[in-house]
Design a protein around this motif. Structure first.
Motif, PDB file in Angstrom:
ATOM      1  N   THR A  53      43.988  31.806  44.050  1.00 35.73           N
ATOM      2  CA  THR A  53      45.031  32.269  45.634  1.00 35.73           C
ATOM      3  C   THR A  53      45.583  33.729  45.389  1.00 35.73           C
ATOM      4  O   THR A  53      45.831  34.564  43.569  1.00 35.73           O
ATOM      5  N   PRO A  54      46.382  33.986  45.494  1.00 37.91           N
ATOM      6  CA  PRO A  54      46.970  35.601  45.980  1.00 37.91           C
ATOM      7  C   PRO A  54      48.536  35.306  44.588  1.00 37.91           C
ATOM      8  O   PRO A  54      48.715  34.605  44.194  1.00 37.91           O
ATOM      9  N   GLY A  55      48.116  36.482  43.334  1.00 36.27           N
ATOM     10  CA  GLY A  55      48.577  36.293  42.283  1.00 36.27           C
ATOM     11  C   GLY A  55      47.988  36.271  41.630  1.00 36.27           C
ATOM     12  O   GLY A  55      48.568  36.399  39.792  1.00 36.27           O
ATOM     13  N   TYR A  56      46.738  35.572  41.577  1.00 39.20           N
ATOM     14  CA  TYR A  56      46.308  34.739  39.793  1.00 39.20           C
ATOM     15  C   TYR A  56      45.104  36.058  38.772  1.00 39.20           C
ATOM     16  O   TYR A  56      45.916  36.020  37.967  1.00 39.20           O
ATOM     17  N   PHE A  57      45.403  36.999  39.798  1.00 37.17           N
ATOM     18  CA  PHE A  57      44.635  38.013  38.661  1.00 37.17           C
ATOM     19  C   PHE A  57      46.312  38.769  37.883  1.00 37.17           C
ATOM     20  O   PHE A  57      46.373  38.859  36.906  1.00 37.17           O
ATOM     21  N   ARG A  58      46.734  39.551  38.535  1.00 35.54           N
ATOM     22  CA  ARG A  58      48.944  39.705  37.604  1.00 35.54           C
ATOM     23  C   ARG A  58      48.299  38.299  36.606  1.00 35.54           C
ATOM     24  O   ARG A  58      49.483  38.703  35.610  1.00 35.54           O
TER      25      ARG A  58
ATOM     26  N   CYS B 248      36.521  37.603  56.650  1.00 35.49           N
ATOM     27  CA  CYS B 248      36.455  37.391  55.076  1.00 35.49           C
ATOM     28  C   CYS B 248      36.597  38.735  54.321  1.00 35.49           C
ATOM     29  O   CYS B 248      36.102  39.429  54.775  1.00 35.49           O
ATOM     30  N   ARG B 249      37.480  38.447  53.346  1.00 33.14           N
ATOM     31  CA  ARG B 249      37.293  39.658  52.948  1.00 33.14           C
ATOM     32  C   ARG B 249      37.680  39.020  50.500  1.00 33.14           C
ATOM     33  O   ARG B 249      37.957  37.752  50.646  1.00 33.14           O
ATOM     34  N   VAL B 250      36.700  40.053  49.918  1.00 30.16           N
ATOM     35  CA  VAL B 250      36.731  39.731  48.829  1.00 30.16           C
ATOM     36  C   VAL B 250      36.789  40.916  47.995  1.00 30.16           C
ATOM     37  O   VAL B 250      37.312  41.856  47.990  1.00 30.16           O
ATOM     38  N   ILE B 251      36.964  40.702  46.443  1.00 33.05           N
ATOM     39  CA  ILE B 251      37.268  41.212  44.819  1.00 33.05           C
ATOM     40  C   ILE B 251      35.781  40.989  44.803  1.00 33.05           C
ATOM     41  O   ILE B 251      35.766  40.372  44.323  1.00 33.05           O
ATOM     42  N   VAL B 252      36.188  42.356  43.764  1.00 31.59           N
ATOM     43  CA  VAL B 252      34.543  41.854  43.040  1.00 31.59           C
ATOM     44  C   VAL B 252      35.096  42.685  41.781  1.00 31.59           C
ATOM     45  O   VAL B 252      36.038  43.233  41.500  1.00 31.59           O
ATOM     46  N   ASN B 253      34.116  42.201  40.531  1.00 33.73           N
ATOM     47  CA  ASN B 253      34.492  42.314  39.781  1.00 33.73           C
ATOM     48  C   ASN B 253      33.827  44.330  39.417  1.00 33.73           C
ATOM     49  O   ASN B 253      32.587  44.760  39.735  1.00 33.73           O
TER      50      ASN B 253
ATOM     51  N   LEU C  60      44.172  45.244  37.940  1.00 34.50           N
ATOM     52  CA  LEU C  60      43.538  45.731  39.057  1.00 34.50           C
ATOM     53  C   LEU C  60      42.618  47.269  39.304  1.00 34.50           C
ATOM     54  O   LEU C  60      43.707  47.758  38.926  1.00 34.50           O
ATOM     55  N   LEU C  61      41.966  47.182  38.753  1.00 36.51           N
ATOM     56  CA  LEU C  61      41.598  48.421  38.816  1.00 36.51           C
ATOM     57  C   LEU C  61      41.903  49.469  40.489  1.00 36.51           C
ATOM     58  O   LEU C  61      41.588  51.009  40.292  1.00 36.51           O
ATOM     59  N   SER C  62      41.186  48.785  40.987  1.00 38.16           N
ATOM     60  CA  SER C  62      41.886  49.702  42.772  1.00 38.16           C
ATOM     61  C   SER C  62      41.568  48.626  43.873  1.00 38.16           C
ATOM     62  O   SER C  62      41.176  47.570  43.864  1.00 38.16           O
ATOM     63  N   GLY C  63      42.120  49.120  45.322  1.00 35.24           N
ATOM     64  CA  GLY C  63      42.283  48.216  46.174  1.00 35.24           C
ATOM     65  C   GLY C  63      43.649  47.295  45.731  1.00 35.24           C
ATOM     66  O   GLY C  63      44.640  47.963  45.086  1.00 35.24           O
ATOM     67  N   ARG C  64      43.119  46.091  45.990  1.00 34.37           N
ATOM     68  CA  ARG C  64      45.121  45.769  45.988  1.00 34.37           C
ATOM     69  C   ARG C  64      44.253  44.204  45.940  1.00 34.37           C
ATOM     70  O   ARG C  64      43.688  43.802  46.427  1.00 34.37           O
ATOM     71  N   GLU C  65      45.766  43.112  45.705  1.00 32.51           N
ATOM     72  CA  GLU C  65      44.941  41.992  45.489  1.00 32.51           C
ATOM     73  C   GLU C  65      45.452  41.429  47.001  1.00 32.51           C
ATOM     74  O   GLU C  65      45.545  42.178  47.797  1.00 32.51           O
ATOM     75  N   PHE C  66      45.081  39.799  46.130  1.00 31.71           N
ATOM     76  CA  PHE C  66      44.864  39.078  47.473  1.00 31.71           C
ATOM     77  C   PHE C  66      45.989  38.253  48.164  1.00 31.71           C
ATOM     78  O   PHE C  66      47.223  38.641  47.597  1.00 31.71           O
ATOM     79  N   VAL C  67      46.848  38.303  49.892  1.00 32.42           N
ATOM     80  CA  VAL C  67      47.430  38.102  50.241  1.00 32.42           C
ATOM     81  C   VAL C  67      47.202  36.784  51.087  1.00 32.42           C
ATOM     82  O   VAL C  67      46.026  36.309  51.301  1.00 32.42           O
ATOM     83  N   GLU C  68      48.439  36.345  51.982  1.00 33.86           N
ATOM     84  CA  GLU C  68      48.294  34.694  51.817  1.00 33.86           C
ATOM     85  C   GLU C  68      47.395  34.796  53.410  1.00 33.86           C
ATOM     86  O   GLU C  68      46.556  34.077  53.367  1.00 33.86           O
TER      87      GLU C  68
ATOM     88  N   VAL D 204      37.998  44.298  49.207  1.00 40.72           N
ATOM     89  CA  VAL D 204      38.941  45.060  49.318  1.00 40.72           C
ATOM     90  C   VAL D 204      39.780  45.663  48.345  1.00 40.72           C
ATOM     91  O   VAL D 204      40.982  45.695  47.925  1.00 40.72           O
ATOM     92  N   GLY D 205      39.493  45.521  46.826  1.00 47.69           N
ATOM     93  CA  GLY D 205      39.767  44.744  45.293  1.00 47.69           C
ATOM     94  C   GLY D 205      39.240  45.439  44.437  1.00 47.69           C
ATOM     95  O   GLY D 205      38.216  44.452  45.137  1.00 47.69           O
ATOM     96  N   VAL D 206      39.091  45.237  43.278  1.00 48.64           N
ATOM     97  CA  VAL D 206      37.985  45.510  42.151  1.00 48.64           C
ATOM     98  C   VAL D 206      38.676  45.529  40.946  1.00 48.64           C
ATOM     99  O   VAL D 206      40.141  45.875  40.970  1.00 48.64           O
ATOM    100  N   VAL D 207      38.412  43.915  39.970  1.00 50.66           N
ATOM    101  CA  VAL D 207      39.431  44.611  39.077  1.00 50.66           C
ATOM    102  C   VAL D 207      38.135  44.434  37.719  1.00 50.66           C
ATOM    103  O   VAL D 207      37.385  44.856  38.311  1.00 50.66           O
TER     104      VAL D 207
END
Length: 811
Positions: A541-546, A569-574, A552-560, A605-608
């Motif tokens: 869910t949004p706010g998971y990584f926080r 479809c959007r994803v975040i990768v490691n 979060l190394l680059s980009g953004r976290e998920f939003v609703e 949309v993000g890298v963690v």
């Protein structure tokens, strides 16, 4: 009998005349016996006791691996399992297992259960007889059959209070009724995972042709007369056939055949054997210490023993007198070690991690207890070792020169006290063994420090974890289920003691195996057949990584508004995925294609940062995070608080009840405990070895002190002569200290050699530390040398205070 009782009374009187020696001997032996018994209480059920399956030695586990891709201990796809079954010549049957979390309702109230589904024939392969009811019938393992379930013994006790009439009743799983057909025996467990129930697989696995969907652990039973090596050769041949027939999915993939004992306890086997050996070393040092004191006592009694022999006492009587002393100490010390072992077992069990979300634990851990077998092992080990070492003073007593003793040879001369070689050997052995223990303790503590310094990719402190389920007819629409989660997160984050809250659909990081799914990067060239790539897919869910503390190394976290859908479809990768397959290009804006070329395309949309899912000592895996912004289901709730998260549990339950009174939290724990469980046995091993190393150091100091004190006492006459002839006290002290130093150095030399020999055996257990680490060897040697010199100082100082007149006076 009268003679034995008389000898026993004399031995008791001798012990009473030297209460300090008797107390130290008994306490030392009790500590040694307690340590051995406590470690054995873990070794026996985990490494010796038969597993809870019929002819368990015939069972093996099968994994797939691809060394070229750096993938080891991977699961098996349904298509591969079907091929293995049809082509192998080594196994009676093979079984695939699928695990997961289930929402249970109805009788017993709402609950989240962890269960296994078994492929047809799987339960019969195990050869387990339920304590109530029966196992699965062949017709119940076919698609469309009546729903049935087998309960684990623990679930039967907790949910149904051990009711023997439970068979035939209904257990509702995801609101579907399942008939309870039996209860499994206490202690039954599959692999190293805890669970609460077994179910038959409800679909035909041969219809699943995706060979890259590796999600089944596999168990198999060897045919009579087939060895492990023959089975491995057979499966190697099958792996090569599949590689040739299906190069797209099976190129480079091999099959591992692992005995069930190694699969269930292989991780802890080396650690337990090292700890048992260390406890055995403590027992040896203790018995050598006691023997040194008994040897000194026997030497002092040589004139008495000579008189007994001259008056007609038999050698057998003299031998029994000396052996009785060691036997009495061995008997009392071993008995005293039994309650100590019981306390140690309870303490060590308390240091193990509690069952976590995924139920990962050690098979037969619940069978670890202090019982009669453990007590008998410690008692017999202590008594027999003490009797064996007691032969040394007994043999010295038999060598007594009656003529010299009766002519009045003084005890306080170096010429009169035999057995000095035995003293020297005992103290050298003690120092050597103690050094080995101290070196191993130092290495493991150092390795633990390196392990604790590893960044797991998250910040586990002050994070509460609990499972919640939003299922049933009231939450059929996706927005209804998501509405519960959204409302809960908003309420929690409005509380002053909460910094953030989020959810994860599926198992938590670092808690269990994850099946991998094929993916590709849309903007990169088509990979070669040997370069297809796989990743763990995790939905958050949004706010998971926080909340979990993953940067979060680059980009953004998920939003609703982010969705896991074909449109937008959007994803975040490691970072690991980016490093291996996208770098040095910018990953943002590129697309991950899931499940092959025709799969879903999602924008990155993000890298963690990487999370070490397979443990602190293993490299990170590729991870793709999808957005969990709709629907209900079972979700792992994570709440980051400003202080101890366990204090927040009542408030969390109240907030959840205000949203829906029928919702509840299950399996509540902390993220810190889950991360600890990823390296629990390294902590456990280092803790025990540190304790045993410290005890070995203390016992070695006592041994050196005792031998040096006796050496000074037996040279009283000689020292008196030297002082009368003009020797200075400094010279006397130097000679005494030099003797202690010489013995310690010889023992240290032998101990260093032993440590280097053991280095090859313990290297696999040490993370980030060389088994022959020079700093550890040097520091341990210096510590033991300092202890030996300190132990030698006080007897040497006493030698300088000898009165020459008193020393020269005839006895």
């Amino acid at each position: 009998m009268h003679g034995l009782l008389n000898s026993l009374r004399q031995s008791l009187r001798r012990q009473a005349r030297e209460p300090a020696f008797t107390a130290v001997a008994i306490v030392s032996l009790a500590l040694a016996v307690g340590s051995c018994s406590a470690i054995f209480s873990f070794v026996h059920p985990l490494l010796v006791q038969p597993l809870p399956y019929k002819n368990w030695h015939e069972l093996v586990t099968l994994y797939t691996e691809n060394p070229e891709k750096g993938v080891f201990k991977e699961k098996v796809s349904p298509a591969e399992l079907s091929d293995w079954r049809a082509r192998n010549r080594s196994f009676v049957e093979m079984m695939g297992l699928g695990g997961g979390l289930w929402s249970a309702t109805g009788e017993g109230g709402p609950q989240i259960l962890h269960g296994y589904v078994l492929t047809p024939g799987g339960f019969r392969l195990l050869g387990v007889e339920p304590v109530l009811g029966r196992g699965f019938l062949p017709e119940e393992e076919k698609p469309g059959a009546d729903r049935v379930v087998l309960l684990y013994h623990g679930l039967w006790q907790s949910r149904y209070a051990g009711d023997v009439g439970v068979v035939g009743r209904k257990l509702h799983l995801f609101e579907e009724p399942y008939t309870i057909i039996g209860v499994l025996p206490r202690g039954f467990r599959l692999l190293e995972r805890q669970a609460e129930m077994l179910l038959p697989l409800s679909f035909d696995i041969s219809r699943n042709t995706n060979r890259k969907a590796r999600g089944f652990p596999v168990l198999a039973r060897l045919k009579p007369g087939v060895s492990i090596e023959q089975a491995r050769s057979d499966m190697d041949s099958i792996a090569r056939q599949l590689e040739h027939e299906y190069p797209d999915s099976n190129r480079g993939w091999r099959i591992r055949v692992v005995p069930i004992r190694e699969a269930t306890a292989g991780e802890v086997r080396p650690a337990l054997l090292i700890l048992l050996a260390a406890a055995g070393f403590i027992l040896l040092i203790t018995c050598a210490n006691i023997t040194s004191f008994l040897l000194a006592r026997t030497t002092a009694r040589q004139k008495e023993l000579a008189i007994r022999s001259a008056l007609g006492g038999s050698r057998r009587h003299v031998l029994s007198q000396v052996l009785l002393d060691s036997s009495l100490i061995g008997l009392v010390g071993s008995l005293a070690g039994i309650p100590l072992a019981s306390m140690l077992v309870r303490f060590l069990l308390g240091q193990l991690p509690a069952d976590n979300m995924a139920g990962k634990t050690i098979i037969q851990l619940e069978n670890i207890q202090f019982d009669a077998r453990t007590a008998a092992f410690g008692f017999v080990a202590g008594l027999l070792t003490m009797l064996l070492f007691g032969l040394v003073p007994a043999l010295l007593a038999l060598r007594t020169d009656i003529g010299n003793r009766l002519r009045g040879s003084a005890v306080g001369t170096s010429r009169s006290a035999g057995g000095q070689g035995a003293f020297d050997l005992l103290v050298i052995g003690q120092v050597a063994v103690a050094l080995i223990l101290v070196v191993q303790a130092g290495l493991f503590v150092q390795a633990l420090g390196k392990l604790e310094a590893v960044d797991p990719g998250l910040q586990p402190r002050n994070v509460l974890v609990g499972a919640m389920m939003v299922t049933g007819s009231r939450y059929e629409k996706p927005e209804q289920g998501w509405g519960v989660f959204k409302a809960l997160f908003e309420r929690l984050e409005a509380l002053p003691e909460v910094t953030s809250a989020a959810g994860l659909s599926g198992p938590l990081p670092m808690s269990m195996w994850y099946p991998s799914t094929e993916f590709d990067i849309q903007e990169r060239p088509v990979p070669s057949k040997s370069q297809e790539i796989n990743a763990i897919y995790r939905f958050v869910t949004p706010g998971y990584f926080r909340t979990i503390g993953t940067p979060l190394l680059s980009g953004r976290e998920f939003v609703e508004t982010d969705q896991w859908s074909r449109e937008g479809c959007r994803v975040i990768v490691n970072r690991e995925l980016v490093r291996r397959f996208i770098a040095p290009e910018d990953p943002l804006g590129k697309h991950v294609v899931s499940g092959g070329p025709q799969g879903r395309s999602c924008e990155i949309v993000g890298v963690v940062a990487d999370v070490l899912d397979d443990g602190l000592t293993m490299p990170p895996r590729n991870v793709v995070y999808g957005a969990k912004t709709s629907g209900g289901g079972i979700v792992m709730l994570l709440v980051r608080t400003r202080s101890d998260p366990t204090r927040f549990v009542p408030q969390l339950r109240r907030e959840l009840r205000e949203i829906d009174p029928e919702l509840a939290l299950y399996r509540i724990t902390t993220l810190e405990k889950l991360v600890f469980s990823a390296a629990w046995y390294q902590h456990w091993e280092a803790m025990i070895l540190s304790g045993l190393g410290g005890l070995g150091l203390l016992l070695a100091a006592l041994g050196v002190y005792g031998v040096m004190a006796y050496s000074v006492a037996r040279r009283t006459h000689d020292v008196g002569i030297e002082l009368a002839l003009g020797a200075t006290p400094r010279r006397i002290m130097r000679e005494a200290m030099t003797r202690g130093l010489r013995l310690a150095l010889v023992g240290i030399g032998i101990g260093l050699f032993g440590s280097l020999v053991l280095a090859r055996l313990t290297a696999s257990q040490l993370y980030g530390v060389e088994a022959a680490d020079l700093r550890t060897l040097a520091a341990s040697s210096a510590t033991l040398l300092l202890v030996a010199l300190t132990a030698s100082y006080f007897p040497a100082r006493r030698a300088t205070q000898v009165d020459p007149i008193e020393a020269l006076r005839y006895e």
